[in-house]
Design a protein around this motif. Structure first.
Motif, PDB file in Angstrom:
ATOM      1  N   LEU A 230       0.826  -1.211   0.000  1.00 19.39           N
ATOM      2  CA  LEU A 230       0.000   0.000   0.000  1.00 19.39           C
ATOM      3  C   LEU A 230       0.859   1.259   0.000  1.00 19.39           C
ATOM      4  N   PHE A 231       1.941   1.219   0.777  1.00 21.85           N
ATOM      5  CA  PHE A 231       2.875   2.353   0.777  1.00 21.85           C
ATOM      6  C   PHE A 231       3.444   2.549  -0.629  1.00 21.85           C
ATOM      7  N   SER A 232       3.736   1.438  -1.268  1.00 24.47           N
ATOM      8  CA  SER A 232       4.344   1.525  -2.586  1.00 24.47           C
ATOM      9  C   SER A 232       3.362   2.102  -3.609  1.00 24.47           C
ATOM     10  N   ILE A 233       2.105   1.728  -3.503  1.00 22.29           N
ATOM     11  CA  ILE A 233       1.096   2.314  -4.398  1.00 22.29           C
ATOM     12  C   ILE A 233       1.020   3.833  -4.148  1.00 22.29           C
ATOM     13  N   SER A 312      -4.178  -0.541   7.691  1.00 18.46           N
ATOM     14  CA  SER A 312      -5.535   0.016   7.765  1.00 18.46           C
ATOM     15  C   SER A 312      -5.537   1.510   7.452  1.00 18.46           C
ATOM     16  N   TRP A 313      -4.540   2.193   7.962  1.00 17.56           N
ATOM     17  CA  TRP A 313      -4.410   3.639   7.712  1.00 17.56           C
ATOM     18  C   TRP A 313      -4.150   3.893   6.224  1.00 17.56           C
ATOM     19  N   LEU A 314      -3.232   3.113   5.653  1.00 20.06           N
ATOM     20  CA  LEU A 314      -2.864   3.327   4.243  1.00 20.06           C
ATOM     21  C   LEU A 314      -4.045   3.121   3.295  1.00 20.06           C
ATOM     22  N   VAL A 315      -4.949   2.237   3.656  1.00 21.53           N
ATOM     23  CA  VAL A 315      -6.138   2.039   2.820  1.00 21.53           C
ATOM     24  C   VAL A 315      -6.861   3.377   2.627  1.00 21.53           C
ATOM     25  N   ASP A 316      -7.050   4.114   3.714  1.00 22.38           N
ATOM     26  CA  ASP A 316      -7.772   5.383   3.588  1.00 22.38           C
ATOM     27  C   ASP A 316      -6.889   6.513   3.079  1.00 22.38           C
ATOM     28  N   VAL A 317      -5.573   6.367   3.259  1.00 20.72           N
ATOM     29  CA  VAL A 317      -4.667   7.319   2.607  1.00 20.72           C
ATOM     30  C   VAL A 317      -4.837   7.189   1.088  1.00 20.72           C
ATOM     31  N   LEU A 321      -5.866   9.998  -1.471  1.00 20.38           N
ATOM     32  CA  LEU A 321      -4.972  10.464  -2.554  1.00 20.38           C
ATOM     33  C   LEU A 321      -5.635  10.368  -3.925  1.00 20.38           C
ATOM     34  N   THR A 322      -6.524   9.384  -4.098  1.00 20.82           N
ATOM     35  CA  THR A 322      -7.174   9.232  -5.396  1.00 20.82           C
ATOM     36  C   THR A 322      -8.478  10.022  -5.467  1.00 20.82           C
ATOM     37  N   GLY A 323      -8.751  10.812  -4.439  1.00 20.98           N
ATOM     38  CA  GLY A 323      -9.962  11.648  -4.462  1.00 20.98           C
ATOM     39  C   GLY A 323     -11.242  10.856  -4.263  1.00 20.98           C
ATOM     40  N   ASN A 324     -11.105   9.616  -3.777  1.00 17.28           N
ATOM     41  CA  ASN A 324     -12.279   8.744  -3.673  1.00 17.28           C
ATOM     42  C   ASN A 324     -12.906   8.672  -2.293  1.00 17.28           C
TER      43      ASN A 324
END
Ligand SMILES: Nc1nc2c(c(=O)[nH]1)N[C@H]1C(S)=C(S)[C@@H](COP(=O)(O)OP(=O)(O)OC[C@H]3O[C@@H](n4cnc5c(=O)[nH]c(N)nc54)[C@H](O)[C@@H]3O)O[C@H]1N2
Ligand SMILES: Nc1nc2c(c(=O)[nH]1)N[C@H]1C(S)=C(S)[C@@H](COP(=O)(O)OP(=O)(O)OC[C@H]3O[C@@H](n4cnc5c(=O)[nH]c(N)nc54)[C@H](O)[C@@H]3O)O[C@H]1N2
Ligand code: SF4
Ligand SMILES: [Mo]
Length: 762
Positions: A230-233, A312-317, A321-324
């Motif tokens: 997720l960090f990498s994405i 879990s945090w990165l999911v919402d990051v 970031l994608t405006g979603n």
């Protein structure tokens, strides 16, 4: 001949909240079908729904209390049972103080009105620091991350599956689990619909699950490494200028910190840890950014692991970031009719969430949302000293099967001075109790999905009344919870429960009239109490909560709004529409903004970076180990419900589900034939179970379902004992996701050998 009647009710067995039509004649359950007219599930149901009938018919289900006499659990009257609870708890409280009594709340207590509405009164009366629940073997990392970002522990963004074009799923198998932190009946239909309207579903999982088979695309990932992926994405989105939060940026703080902490996670580096090829990581990022409406959704595979909070945090990051985030078809905040923190009063300013307000006595484990991590329960019982736990109350829980290092917890529990369980069976845990207080079967209780509607893709209100009588003398579950509260408060076994019920309602009213922005702000509590009329119990509380909720009548403020009467008059439920954008009013943070980079979460990044570095320097991941050592993950099964629906014949018939799944290459390497038994050992235990060779599991990984191992002495589960299986939590050492204290149940290093050979030396 007595006539048949059909009753409509919500299924209590998982988070999907399906509407069922139950046919009754003469107190017998004839049939359980999907309710075609249910406003949310439209007739969908799964095999577990038959548990309503099978549970009704189960001769092992307790209907009368059991009290230990001369070492044996024997039937007793309710008076005797409550007297025994009073004697036992008072003795321990007197000698050891409040903390000497621990409580464990299990999963069904989140599906049952009694514990949900009155549990807090019991915990308050008890006043112990030693409160534990299944949450810390489950979703606590998500609650910590969401709480810190959005200001309330249940402000969990939910993927808008009905309107999205692109769904990225990590560590969830909703086709089997029927969705979690995502209340949406018929996930198969909803996922199919995404593809049918031209959208894409991508699954990241060390196992090609049923959901993966149904998806457009699946990638294996090494267990426990989702935070790297997720960090990498995020890294790719930021490095390539693809991040576009749009208007969300006005509501957020800390975006610049994300670019900083994501910097080291280049796809090549992350790939070496997580096993997803770098070009695939880039493509996942590009497609997520390009999708018109996309949502990232992750569940238990990503929370019950070493970096649960970061993942879990990165999911919402990523959703940000994608405006979603908070956009139709993205990840949105549900609006429930009842009981939601993030719609009480007014946002966006709020107190926010603090973790670690106190710590456990022995392990120094930080508190989360008022409870302590359950991995620490055994040490709190076993370690002498002031504040040692000497009594345990379990409510709808089976921690001796469901929590790590199950053998250590069992030895500890066996040494308790007193234990009482509110449960329906004598199982692996309750067999140790001194008193078992049986809860009524689901059909004899009222139901309203208080908690799960707060995570639903549509706003729904649906109440189910009891449709079968309780056996003579049996209190309702909420009454037993209040009885325990009164005993904990020192009022003995015969306190006036009506007074307790009044107290609970009055407390709620008092809080609400003092809340700025409430529809009843400043009104007189007595007037409101009177307006609630003659109703008592959870129905009165529900009436109050519905009326002050976002769809409520506000006690006159909006005469067309909801009341309990209106909800009760709609047996197929009331649909209040799809999710709608809620920023910024949904927030309850001290800054009034989304806190994108909470320090409590970022503090765990260095630990993740160490893993990244370790792989770079070719030292290899400690977790994967050398010498062909494998890692263990779990899996859920359609006909099972954690540890407890295995005594129902319809759900356990057919082939043994409790197998060790292993990839053909590993099986060949380790000399494991199809149907052979394998021995799996970890740092804390070992077990033997049949092997199931399958290409659907990633090489280097084995999977064993949790919730089995029913052949222990003293259980009274005739059917389950014949389909015993093994307890996979004998293998789980005490290991946690640091920010949340949640147990690590996936990615456990194990050794696998053929069972007919000697195990390697420990
Ligand atoms: N290895 C591994 N371990 C896991 C997991 C995993 O994925 N892998 N998953 C974890 C998760 S997500 C969870 S939620 C936990 C579950 O952990 P627990 O909540 O501890 O266990 P359950 O199996 O849900 O046990 C439910 C208990 O409630 C009783 N019961 C059922 N209905 C009622 C009722 O209406 N009233 C009362 N009073 N009692 C009732 C049952 O008899 C049973 O004793 O397990 C966790 N453990
Ligand atoms: N039929 C049925 N339904 C249930 C339950 C049940 O026992 N049976 N339990 C209920 C409960 S209490 C809960 S909490 C929910 C849970 O609902 P889900 O989260 O959907 O649960 P699982 O089906 O266990 O799916 C978890 C997936 O994560 C994968 N996984 C394991 N480790 C990792 C990892 O490190 N990374 C990634 N990306 N994936 C990983 C597993 O292979 C598995 O496919 O289900 C609920 N519904
Ligand atoms: S999916 Fe869940 S709520 Fe629906 S019938 Fe099955 S167990 Fe019940
Ligand atoms: Mo769970």
């Amino acid at each position: 001949m007595a006539s048949e009647t059909v009753h409509y009710r919500t299924c209590p067995f998982c988070e999907a909240t399906c509407g069922l039509a139950v046919t009754i004649r003469d107190g017998e359950v004839l049939a359980v079908r999907g309710d075609e007219d249910d406003v949310f599930s439209h007739g969908f149901l799964c095999p577990k729904s038959q548990g309503l009938k099978q549970l009704h018919d189960d001769p092992d289900r307790l209907t009368r209390p059991l009290v230990r006499r001369d070492g044996e659990l024997r039937e007793a009257s309710w008076e005797e049972a409550f007297a025994a609870v009073d004697e036992g708890l008072s003795r321990v409280l007197e000698a050891g103080g409040r903390d000497a009594v621990a409580v464990y709340l299990g999963n069904p207590s989140a599906h049952s009105l009694g514990p949900m509405v009155y549990g807090a009164a019991f915990l308050k009366a008890l006043g112990s620091k030693n409160i534990y629940s299944a949450s810390t073997v489950d979703q606590m990392p998500k609650q910590v991350a969401a709480g810190l970002m959005f200001g309330a522990g249940l402000s969990v963004p939910v993927p808008d599956v009905d309107r999205t074009d692109h769904l990225l799923i990590l560590g969830a198998n909703p086709l089997v689990s029927n969705g979690s932190l995502l209340t949406a009946p018929d996930m198969r239909g909803r996922i199919r619909a995404i593809r049918e309207r031209g959208g894409k579903v991508v699954v990241i999982d060390p196992r090609r699950s049923r959901t993966a088979h149904e998806a457009s695309e699946h990638h294996f990932i090494r267990p426990g490494t989702d935070a790297h992926l997720l960090f990498s994405i995020a890294h790719v989105l930021l490095a390539e200028g693809l991040a576009d939060p749009g208007p969300l940026a006005d509501h957020a703080l800390g975006a610049e910190r994300i670019a900083e902490v994501a910097a080291p996670f280049e796809p090549e580096a992350a790939s070496a840890v997580c096993g997803v090829p770098p070009e695939e990581i880039r493509r996942l990022a590009h497609e997520l950014a390009a999708a018109e409406r996309a949502a990232v959704y992750a569940r238990i595979g990503t929370t019950t692991q070493r970096f649960g909070t970061l993942a879990s945090w990165l999911v919402d990051v990523l959703n940000y970031l994608t405006g979603n985030l908070d956009r139709e078809g993205g990840a949105m905040f549900p609006l429930a009719a009842v009981g939601q923190r993030n719609s009480a009063g007014t946002g966006p300013l709020g107190k926010g969430v603090k973790v670690g307000r106190w710590s456990s006595r022995v392990g120094g484990r930080p508190e989360v949302f008022g409870e302590l991590p359950v991995v620490g329960l055994a040490e709190e019982i076993a370690t002498p000293g002031e504040g040692q736990v000497r009594a345990l109350v379990t409510v709808a829980g089976n921690p001796l099967v469901s929590t790590p290092d199950a053998a250590a917890l069992e030895s500890a529990v066996a040494e308790l001075e007193f234990m009482v369980s509110l449960d329906i069976y004598v199982n692996e845990t309750t067999r140790h109790a001194d008193v078992i207080l049986p809860a009524p079967e689901p059909l004899a209780k009222a139901h309203y999905d208080f908690a799960l509607y707060q995570l639903a893709v549509r706003s729904v209100a649906n109440y189910s009344p009891p449709i079968l009588p309780r056996p003579e003398g049996q209190p309702d579950e909420w009454e037993t919870v209040l009885r325990l509260a009164a005993i904990a408060a020192g009022q003995g076994p015969d306190a006036d429960l009506e007074a307790w019920d009044d107290l609970v309602v009055s407390t709620l009213i008092g809080r609400e009239v003092a809340l700025p922005g409430s529809p009843i702000e400043g009104r007189a509590p007595e007037e409101l109490l009177e307006a609630l009329g003659e109703r008592r119990g959870p129905e009165r509380v529900l009436d109050f909560m519905l009326r002050v909720g976002p769809f409520g009548d506000g006690f006159g403020a909006d005469p067309d709004g909801l009341t309990f009467d209106k909800v009760e008059a709609a047996p197929h439920g009331i649909d209040l529409g799809p999710m709608r954008p809620r920023l910024p009013e949904v927030l309850r943070t001290p800054s009034g903004k989304i806190e994108l980079a909470p320090e409590d979460v970022l503090a765990d990044v260095p630990r993740l970076e160490q893993e990244l570095e370790a792989v770079k320097t070719a030292a290899g991941r400690a977790q994967d180990g050398a010498n062909g050592q494998m890692v263990l993950i779990g899996r859920r099964q359609l006909r099972s419900n954690n540890s407890w629906m295995h005594n129902l014949p319809a759900l356990v018939k057919g082939k043994d589900p409790c197998t060790i799944q292993i990839h053909p290459d590993d099986a060949a390497r380790l000399g494991l034939g199809v149907g052979a038994n394998a021995r799996v050992s970890s740092s804390v235990g070992e077990l033997v179970a049949p092997v199931e060779v399958t290409e659907d599991i990633m090489p280097g990984v084995v999977s064993i379902p949790h919730g089995w191992g029913h052949d222990v002495p003293g259980v009274r589960l005739g059917v389950a004992s014949e389909h015993a299986g093994v307890n996979s939590n004998l293998l789980a050492p005490v290991d946690v996701d640091i920010p949340s204290g949640n147990a690590v149940l996936n990615g456990i290093p194990v050794e696998v050998t053929a069972a007919d050979r000697e195990p390697a030396l420990a």
